[in-house]
Scaffold this active site. Structure first.
Site, mmCIF file in Angstrom:
data_model
loop_
_atom_site.group_PDB
_atom_site.id
_atom_site.type_symbol
_atom_site.label_atom_id
_atom_site.label_comp_id
_atom_site.label_asym_id
_atom_site.label_seq_id
_atom_site.Cartn_x
_atom_site.Cartn_y
_atom_site.Cartn_z
ATOM 1 N N HIS A 1 -93.737 -30.923 -25.050
ATOM 2 C CA HIS A 1 -92.903 -32.125 -25.076
ATOM 3 C C HIS A 1 -91.445 -31.696 -25.039
ATOM 4 O O HIS A 1 -91.133 -30.543 -25.329
ATOM 5 C CB HIS A 1 -93.202 -32.984 -26.312
ATOM 6 C CG HIS A 1 -93.095 -32.247 -27.606
ATOM 7 N ND1 HIS A 1 -94.060 -31.367 -28.041
ATOM 8 C CD2 HIS A 1 -92.131 -32.242 -28.539
ATOM 9 C CE1 HIS A 1 -93.694 -30.857 -29.206
ATOM 10 N NE2 HIS A 1 -92.524 -31.363 -29.527
ATOM 11 N N GLY A 2 -90.585 -32.618 -24.671
ATOM 12 C CA GLY A 2 -89.184 -32.283 -24.480
ATOM 13 C C GLY A 2 -88.328 -32.486 -25.708
ATOM 14 O O GLY A 2 -88.699 -33.217 -26.628
#
Length: 138
Positions: A63-64
């Site tokens: 995930h970012g």
């Protein structure tokens, strides 16, 4: 979980030569399904550079770190049957996350509950049908 996972965001027969390639595949799938803008893919890679998203049992949850490129909360499930070297660990299942605000915390908690069940985690790692994944994550 049902609200953030679409059938078209599940790929079960992918191949990646590296952890970076696997994360890019997850990120591009989130782009293709309209959940994020393209800069989010780089944000996912940046997050991985700071700390591994490997969670055990052959599963990674990339995930970012940046939320600006997220258009809506979503997850994707990408299975790599041949496995991907994840800094010395073998990953066969990536669950990519895009969540605005603190939504990722709730998604991570829900995923952790599912993945901590060895049978459910095994079912996901070995899934060859999209319907199996949809059932396990709903």
């Amino acid at each position: 979980m049902r609200d953030v996972l679409e059938r078209r965001a599940v790929l079960l027969h992918e191949h990646a030569d590296s952890r970076e390639e696997a994360i890019r595949r997850c990120g591009l799938l989130l782009v293709e399904t309209g959940a994020v803008a393209e800069p989010y893919v780089e944000a996912m890679l940046e997050r991985e550079r700071s700390i591994s998203t490997y969670v055990g049992e052959g599963v990674a949850i990339p995930h970012g770190v940046s939320r600006e490129a997220i258009l809506r909360d979503a997850i994707c499930v990408v299975r790599f049957p041949d496995g991907v070297d994840w800094d010395g660990e073998r990953v066969t299942l990536c669950v990519g996350i895009a969540a605005r605000g603190d939504g990722h915390v709730a998604l991570l908690a829900e995923l952790a509950e599912i993945l901590l069940d060895p049978e459910r985690a095994r079912t996901l790692r070995e899934a060859s049908e999209v319907e199996t994944v949809m059932k396990e994550l709903s």
